[in-house]
Design a protein around this motif. Sequence first.
Motif, PDB file in Angstrom:
ATOM      1  N   HIS A 454      49.229  28.413   8.698  1.00  7.54           N
ATOM      2  CA  HIS A 454      50.562  27.746   8.188  1.00  7.54           C
ATOM      3  C   HIS A 454      51.405  28.817   7.634  1.00  7.54           C
ATOM      4  O   HIS A 454      51.042  30.029   7.402  1.00  7.54           O
ATOM      5  CB  HIS A 454      49.940  26.852   7.252  1.00  7.54           C
ATOM      6  N   SER A 475      49.450  29.111  19.146  1.00  9.50           N
ATOM      7  CA  SER A 475      49.688  27.574  19.319  1.00  9.50           C
ATOM      8  C   SER A 475      49.039  26.555  18.634  1.00  9.50           C
ATOM      9  O   SER A 475      47.450  27.027  18.214  1.00  9.50           O
ATOM     10  CB  SER A 475      49.647  27.515  21.143  1.00  9.50           C
ATOM     11  N   ASN A 477      49.134  25.139  15.728  1.00  6.59           N
ATOM     12  CA  ASN A 477      48.887  25.284  14.120  1.00  6.59           C
ATOM     13  C   ASN A 477      49.988  24.711  13.404  1.00  6.59           C
ATOM     14  O   ASN A 477      50.621  23.950  13.928  1.00  6.59           O
ATOM     15  CB  ASN A 477      48.803  26.899  13.794  1.00  6.59           C
ATOM     16  N   GLU A 478      50.340  25.122  12.501  1.00  4.03           N
ATOM     17  CA  GLU A 478      51.438  24.489  11.404  1.00  4.03           C
ATOM     18  C   GLU A 478      52.312  25.444  10.863  1.00  4.03           C
ATOM     19  O   GLU A 478      52.375  25.628   9.747  1.00  4.03           O
ATOM     20  CB  GLU A 478      50.695  23.821  10.196  1.00  4.03           C
ATOM     21  N   PHE A 479      52.585  26.421  11.630  1.00  3.02           N
ATOM     22  CA  PHE A 479      53.379  27.387  11.381  1.00  3.02           C
ATOM     23  C   PHE A 479      54.905  26.961  11.084  1.00  3.02           C
ATOM     24  O   PHE A 479      55.252  25.979  12.074  1.00  3.02           O
ATOM     25  CB  PHE A 479      53.525  28.720  12.375  1.00  3.02           C
ATOM     26  N   ASN A 541      53.952  23.987  17.167  1.00  2.00           N
ATOM     27  CA  ASN A 541      54.184  24.383  15.623  1.00  2.00           C
ATOM     28  C   ASN A 541      55.135  23.741  15.007  1.00  2.00           C
ATOM     29  O   ASN A 541      55.840  22.702  15.535  1.00  2.00           O
ATOM     30  CB  ASN A 541      54.092  25.741  15.499  1.00  2.00           C
ATOM     31  N   ASN A 565      57.958  22.553  19.483  1.00  2.00           N
ATOM     32  CA  ASN A 565      58.656  22.699  18.278  1.00  2.00           C
ATOM     33  C   ASN A 565      59.966  21.848  17.980  1.00  2.00           C
ATOM     34  O   ASN A 565      60.207  20.804  18.447  1.00  2.00           O
ATOM     35  CB  ASN A 565      58.883  24.409  18.395  1.00  2.00           C
TER      36      ASN A 565
END
Length: 686
Positions: A454, A475, A477-479, A541, A565
């Motif tokens: 994150h 890829s 994830n919670e970025f 994300n 995104n």
Amino acid sequence: MLTFLDLSNNFLADIIPPEIGNLTELQYISFFNNNLIGEIPYQIGNLQKYCYKNIHILELFNKSFQGNIPASLGQLTSLERLDLRINGFNSTIRPELRLCTNLTYLALNQNSLTGPLPLSFSNFTNLYDLGLSDNSLSGDISAHFIRNWTQLTSLQVQNNHFTGEIPSEIGMLTNLNYLFLYNNSFSGSIPPEIGNLENLLMLDLSTNHFSGEIPSTIKNLTNLTILNLFSNNLTGTIPPEIGDLMLLEALDLNTNQLSGQLPESISNLTSLRTLSVFTNNLSGIIPPELGINSPHLTNVSFSNNSFSGELPPGLCSAFALNQFTVNDNRFSGPLPDCFKNCNLSFLAFLQLSNNNLEGTIPECLGNLSSLRVLHLKANHFRGLIPSTFAKGCALRSLNLNSNQLEGILPESIANCERLQVLDLGNNYIQDSFPSRMETLSELRVLVLRSNRFHGTIQASKTKLPFPKLQVFDVSRNEFTGRLPMRYLKNFKAMMNVEENERETRDWHSGYQESITLTLKGLEYELVRILTAFTTVDLSSNKFHGNIPDSIGNINSLRYLNLSHNSLTGRIPSSIRYITVLESLDLSSNHLTGEIPEPLTRLTFLAVLNISHNDLVGPIPSSRQFLTFDNSSYMGNSELCGYPLTKKCKDDEEQKLPQGVHDDDGILDGMTWQSVLMTWQSVLISS
């Protein structure tokens, strides 16, 4: 009076003068390991014609002799030793050599000789060493030859194009110590008469087309130290009689169609160092005693079978174990105690992927200074990643993908300065982006996909972050935040890659492990990664903001995925500079504007997905864009043109007023509205 001429290891760089034929008292000639060029002069045959004591040894082991083997060598009828290894002879074997019936040693290895063996080779009844390896010889080795070679102690014909079956007469060569037939196209079954060769020390029949079962008569080869039968079509079970070969150091049966269980008798092989049975149809449990009686066992490979049960605890007695590879089986349960306690101080390759192993990953593995490859992918390991990777860590590849690992990514992994592959995908790791890893100057693959990473991805002040990175997959994830363009602009290994490296450097296959990537919209298991393979996947994300024009800097990128995104703004036309791009996925964002016409110049583009955005205007209708279907564009209500059913306003063909022609192209760039207004003004003024 010159009888002995030894000019070996002198780096001579000229031709052998024809005058050598005048040295009529010579008995021994050696020119090996020089840089002599050209052909052997035919006058060399004079040495027998005029020689008083007869020449017995001729050594032209060299690097540069070319052309035909001179027929005049057949005149040296007293020759006992003829060594023509490592040259450029590219003819068939001269039949005149049949006259050299006193030969005991004949070495023609490592040339470019072609054709079958001359029938006259059966004349060599005194041969004890025959070397024909590393040529392009063909045909079979028939009983006609073998019946007359009964003195042979070494037969080396590997790396040729020999075919046919091995005749049962092979059992007549009872003096053989070395039988090397590997890397040919021999077929048929292994004759049971091979069990007559009780003096054999090494038997290598690998990389051929042998079929049928391994003969039980192999138990008679009690002096055997190496048995290589890999890469054939052998079926049936592994005969338990193999356990009688007490001097056996290497047993390699990989890549066949063997079935059944591993015989318990293998545990009795006290001299065993290498045991390889990967890629067969073997099943059942591994004898738990394996390793107890084999303390020098260094290399064990059971991969690509259907073995089950727990890993054999007897391996803990194999103190010298260096490589243990059991990928793609059905092993279950925890690791043996010696892996938990890291008592195997020589262990360099531990590959346990794609099994049902469970428990935690031992903390002490991080301190194991010998460990180079740790692959535990697709098991049920849980808990934390070891945090004890020490300075000087030797790891090259760490793959923990598809387990149940949690916690944070340990900072100590940055101590593994030689790390090339880091794959932690498909776990439950919760952490911010590990920018501390950007100093790993050898890292080529970084896969963090499908975790709970994150925060923003912010590069530190490292001058050249990730200088060799080819695969960057974060890829699912919670970025958040904007795209990490400082990284993308500085991925030097993705810029100006030489195309010829694509075929010359296949570096990843040496790790015998695949990585899972999303390519062209589908998940692929990649075992081979070439130097020119490059991919960036930031999909799924929460990135926002524009795609900057500097994306075009990574001009050797092949796969780019920014889908799912919250990206806005236009598609940058600078993407056209990524000329080798094969897959571009920008779908499920909020991109606006028209599709840039310059993207049609991407001639390698095989997959395009820009669906579910807010794009407008006509779809470019040239070059590569003519190959994409509706799915590439769906979910953009204001797009029009082929291949969509929605037509653009300018699609309907406009006709020129009668009598007006545009043969000279004077109307280019003008709209029909302006043409009609011009005509109207002319009519009014007239």
